[in-house]
Each structure stands twice: as C-alpha cells, then as structure tokens.
Design a protein around this motif. Structure first.
Motif, PDB file in Angstrom:
ATOM      1  N   GLU A 101       0.850  -1.188   0.000  1.00  0.00           N
ATOM      2  CA  GLU A 101       0.000   0.000   0.000  1.00  0.00           C
ATOM      3  C   GLU A 101       0.887   1.239   0.000  1.00  0.00           C
ATOM      4  OE1 GLU A 101      -3.277   0.134  -0.173  1.00  0.00           O
ATOM      5  OE2 GLU A 101      -3.656  -2.009  -0.014  1.00  0.00           O
ATOM      6  N   SER A 102       0.300   2.386  -0.218  1.00  0.00           N
ATOM      7  CA  SER A 102       1.097   3.601  -0.368  1.00  0.00           C
ATOM      8  C   SER A 102       1.773   4.039   0.927  1.00  0.00           C
ATOM      9  CB  SER A 102       0.241   4.739  -0.921  1.00  0.00           C
ATOM     10  OG  SER A 102      -0.796   5.025  -0.024  1.00  0.00           O
ATOM     11  N   GLY A 103       1.094   4.026   2.070  1.00  0.00           N
ATOM     12  CA  GLY A 103       1.711   4.364   3.354  1.00  0.00           C
ATOM     13  C   GLY A 103       2.385   5.718   3.392  1.00  0.00           C
ATOM     14  N   GLY A 104       1.826   6.758   2.774  1.00  0.00           N
ATOM     15  CA  GLY A 104       2.377   8.100   2.834  1.00  0.00           C
ATOM     16  C   GLY A 104       3.418   8.397   1.768  1.00  0.00           C
ATOM     17  N   ARG A 105       3.737   7.478   0.937  1.00  0.00           N
ATOM     18  CA  ARG A 105       4.720   7.733  -0.126  1.00  0.00           C
ATOM     19  C   ARG A 105       4.040   8.397  -1.307  1.00  0.00           C
ATOM     20  NH1 ARG A 105       6.376   2.038  -1.151  1.00  0.00           N
ATOM     21  NH2 ARG A 105       4.277   1.731  -0.434  1.00  0.00           N
ATOM     22  N   ASP A 106       4.814   8.998  -2.168  1.00  0.00           N
ATOM     23  CA  ASP A 106       4.214   9.670  -3.317  1.00  0.00           C
ATOM     24  C   ASP A 106       3.773   8.641  -4.364  1.00  0.00           C
ATOM     25  OD1 ASP A 106       6.755   8.978  -4.151  1.00  0.00           O
ATOM     26  OD2 ASP A 106       7.024  10.773  -5.364  1.00  0.00           O
ATOM     27  N   ARG A 107       2.859   9.075  -5.190  1.00  0.00           N
ATOM     28  CA  ARG A 107       2.224   8.193  -6.169  1.00  0.00           C
ATOM     29  C   ARG A 107       3.229   7.594  -7.144  1.00  0.00           C
ATOM     30  NH1 ARG A 107      -2.445   6.639  -8.146  1.00  0.00           N
ATOM     31  NH2 ARG A 107      -2.944   6.716 -10.354  1.00  0.00           N
ATOM     32  N   ALA A 108       4.204   8.351  -7.586  1.00  0.00           N
ATOM     33  CA  ALA A 108       5.186   7.858  -8.554  1.00  0.00           C
ATOM     34  C   ALA A 108       5.992   6.697  -7.971  1.00  0.00           C
ATOM     35  CB  ALA A 108       6.120   8.986  -8.983  1.00  0.00           C
ATOM     36  N   GLU A 109       6.322   6.792  -6.689  1.00  0.00           N
ATOM     37  CA  GLU A 109       7.084   5.715  -6.032  1.00  0.00           C
ATOM     38  C   GLU A 109       6.252   4.436  -5.937  1.00  0.00           C
ATOM     39  OE1 GLU A 109       9.255   4.827  -1.773  1.00  0.00           O
ATOM     40  OE2 GLU A 109       8.745   6.886  -2.292  1.00  0.00           O
ATOM     41  N   VAL A 110       4.980   4.574  -5.603  1.00  0.00           N
ATOM     42  CA  VAL A 110       4.090   3.418  -5.497  1.00  0.00           C
ATOM     43  C   VAL A 110       3.906   2.764  -6.861  1.00  0.00           C
ATOM     44  CG1 VAL A 110       1.715   2.708  -4.970  1.00  0.00           C
ATOM     45  CG2 VAL A 110       2.904   4.307  -3.468  1.00  0.00           C
ATOM     46  N   VAL A 111       3.706   3.570  -7.891  1.00  0.00           N
ATOM     47  CA  VAL A 111       3.539   3.042  -9.244  1.00  0.00           C
ATOM     48  C   VAL A 111       4.806   2.307  -9.685  1.00  0.00           C
ATOM     49  CG1 VAL A 111       3.246   3.697 -11.673  1.00  0.00           C
ATOM     50  CG2 VAL A 111       1.778   4.697  -9.924  1.00  0.00           C
ATOM     51  N   ALA A 112       5.963   2.877  -9.391  1.00  0.00           N
ATOM     52  CA  ALA A 112       7.234   2.235  -9.761  1.00  0.00           C
ATOM     53  C   ALA A 112       7.416   0.909  -9.025  1.00  0.00           C
ATOM     54  CB  ALA A 112       8.401   3.171  -9.461  1.00  0.00           C
ATOM     55  N   GLU A 113       7.039   0.868  -7.736  1.00  0.00           N
ATOM     56  CA  GLU A 113       7.160  -0.376  -6.974  1.00  0.00           C
ATOM     57  C   GLU A 113       6.206  -1.443  -7.495  1.00  0.00           C
ATOM     58  OE1 GLU A 113       6.665   0.635  -2.867  1.00  0.00           O
ATOM     59  OE2 GLU A 113       8.673   1.519  -2.729  1.00  0.00           O
ATOM     60  N   ARG A 114       4.982  -1.050  -7.821  1.00  0.00           N
ATOM     61  CA  ARG A 114       4.024  -2.012  -8.384  1.00  0.00           C
ATOM     62  C   ARG A 114       4.508  -2.540  -9.730  1.00  0.00           C
ATOM     63  NH1 ARG A 114      -1.988   0.215  -6.763  1.00  0.00           N
ATOM     64  NH2 ARG A 114      -1.662  -0.055  -4.531  1.00  0.00           N
ATOM     65  N   ALA A 115       5.083  -1.656 -10.531  1.00  0.00           N
ATOM     66  CA  ALA A 115       5.622  -2.087 -11.823  1.00  0.00           C
ATOM     67  C   ALA A 115       6.774  -3.074 -11.625  1.00  0.00           C
ATOM     68  CB  ALA A 115       6.080  -0.885 -12.637  1.00  0.00           C
ATOM     69  N   LEU A 116       7.621  -2.807 -10.642  1.00  0.00           N
ATOM     70  CA  LEU A 116       8.738  -3.693 -10.345  1.00  0.00           C
ATOM     71  C   LEU A 116       8.239  -5.062  -9.884  1.00  0.00           C
ATOM     72  CD1 LEU A 116      11.852  -3.982  -9.979  1.00  0.00           C
ATOM     73  CD2 LEU A 116      11.451  -3.355  -7.600  1.00  0.00           C
ATOM     74  N   VAL A 117       7.234  -5.082  -9.009  1.00  0.00           N
ATOM     75  CA  VAL A 117       6.660  -6.346  -8.540  1.00  0.00           C
ATOM     76  C   VAL A 117       6.012  -7.080  -9.715  1.00  0.00           C
ATOM     77  CG1 VAL A 117       4.884  -7.369  -7.060  1.00  0.00           C
ATOM     78  CG2 VAL A 117       6.393  -5.594  -6.158  1.00  0.00           C
ATOM     79  N   GLY A 118       5.338  -6.350 -10.589  1.00  0.00           N
ATOM     80  CA  GLY A 118       4.744  -6.963 -11.782  1.00  0.00           C
ATOM     81  C   GLY A 118       5.797  -7.553 -12.701  1.00  0.00           C
ATOM     82  N   GLN A 119       6.898  -6.839 -12.880  1.00  0.00           N
ATOM     83  CA  GLN A 119       7.984  -7.330 -13.732  1.00  0.00           C
ATOM     84  C   GLN A 119       8.596  -8.596 -13.131  1.00  0.00           C
ATOM     85  OE1 GLN A 119      11.017  -4.414 -14.448  1.00  0.00           O
ATOM     86  NE2 GLN A 119      12.012  -5.641 -16.006  1.00  0.00           N
ATOM     87  N   ALA A 120       8.827  -8.597 -11.830  1.00  0.00           N
ATOM     88  CA  ALA A 120       9.387  -9.780 -11.171  1.00  0.00           C
ATOM     89  C   ALA A 120       8.414 -10.957 -11.252  1.00  0.00           C
ATOM     90  CB  ALA A 120       9.716  -9.461  -9.723  1.00  0.00           C
ATOM     91  N   THR A 121       7.124 -10.675 -11.110  1.00  0.00           N
ATOM     92  CA  THR A 121       6.113 -11.729 -11.231  1.00  0.00           C
ATOM     93  C   THR A 121       6.154 -12.342 -12.619  1.00  0.00           C
ATOM     94  OG1 THR A 121       4.698 -10.617  -9.618  1.00  0.00           O
ATOM     95  CG2 THR A 121       3.630 -12.202 -11.072  1.00  0.00           C
TER      96      THR A 121
END
Length: 193
Positions: free
Chosen positions: A8-28
C-alpha cells in the motif's frame, strides 16, 4: 500490503508506489516465465521469500530480477530465500498418473507451442500485464488438459504426451490412402483391372 501482495502507499508519493508495483509486476512475469508457474504462485514465491529473509516485497522483486538475469552480489539473503522457495516448489511430487481432458493428444502440441510463445513474450516484456495474462491462461489450459495442478508439472507432462502422440501417429500405418489391388478372376487366376 493489499490482497494482491502489492504494498500500500503508506504516505509515499504516487510515482514511487507506481514504480514499486511495476517492479513487482515485472518480477512476477519473470518468475512466471522462468519457473514456470502461475501469477498467484509467482506472487506467493515473492511473498514467502520476502518473509523468510525479513525483507520487503520490493526487495524480493529486486532479488527475483537479479536471480533470473544472473546479475547481483554473490551473497544475497533475499535471493537465497527465493531460490529455496523455488526449489521447494519444483521438488513437490507431481501426481503419479494424472487424468486430464487430454483424451486426444493431437491438439496438445498446439497448446504447448501456445504456452512457449506466451513464455517468450513474457520473458521479452516481463512488466507487460497482458503478456503475463496470456502466459497465465496458457499455463492454466495445460493444467486442465493434463490434469496436473501446477504449471511447472503440467508443461513437461504435456510435452511428453505430445511427443508420445506424434510418435504413435508416425508409427501407425496410413489407412487414409489405400493402395489399389488387382482383383483376381476366379476362373483363370490372373489379375483383372
């Protein structure tokens, strides 16, 4: 972490969350193509390895990409935990004699080829959600057709069944094009045309 295993975002900015989700998607996607496994299994591998190493899901995603590409440090506890999780998955005993829908193995080779094409596509673009979806669907089809519960056991089973079907087809006599025979006349015993 939400129900899909993504932080979840937990106070981080949207760009960081999107980048992390993309990274998790790429690893998946990379794990789906390399292991092979379904989307759910790949996400479970990431979560289990992160938990075992006491790391975040993003760290596990980084470790998965390093492990699949061969880059990274010699000692990485998250990558080691991921490798152990993959080993445990692959060492699980497959069903002895699965009973699937593959009563005719003629079309099974096409499903194997479809899976392999989807796998190449996912390896070329592991971050592409559509490529992951096609790979997941192709793996599911192999599981249904072979009766195996997991893609990593269904793929080799489908390949074996497909090869066995081709060998049986090649070894079988060709009844579709009979050779013409000369008829014998009863009186003379000579061929009649």
């Amino acid at each position: 972490m939400n129900d899909k295993g993504v932080p979840e975002s937990g106070g981080r900015d949207r760009a960081e969350v999107v980048a992390e989700r993309a990274l998790v998607g790429q690893a998946t996607g990379m794990l789906m193509a390399v292991v092979p496994c379904s989307t759910d299994t790949a996400r479970r591998l990431l979560a289990v390895s992160a938990q075992a190493a006491g790391a975040s899901l993003v760290d596990a995603a980084h470790a998965a990409l390093r492990l699949c590409t061969g880059d990274g440090p010699l000692y990485d506890p998250v990558a080691d935990a991921l490798a152990d999780a993959i080993d445990r998955l692959l060492e699980a005993d497959p069903p002895e004699d699965p009973v699937g829908c593959a009563s005719s193995v003629q079309g099974l080779g096409e499903y194997v080829n479809h899976y392999l094409a989807a796998r190449r596509r996912a390896l070329a673009a592991p971050g592409d959600a559509t490529a992951r979806s096609f790979l997941d669907d192709a793996g599911y089809a192999l599981c249904v057709l072979t009766g195996h519960p997991a893609t990593h056991t269904a793929l080799p089973a489908a390949e074996r069944l497909s090869k066995a079907g081709r060998r049986a087809t090649l070894a079988a006599p060709n009844f579709s094009a009979p050779q013409p025979r000369a008829r014998m006349t009863a009186a003379r015993g000579t061929p009649r045309r």
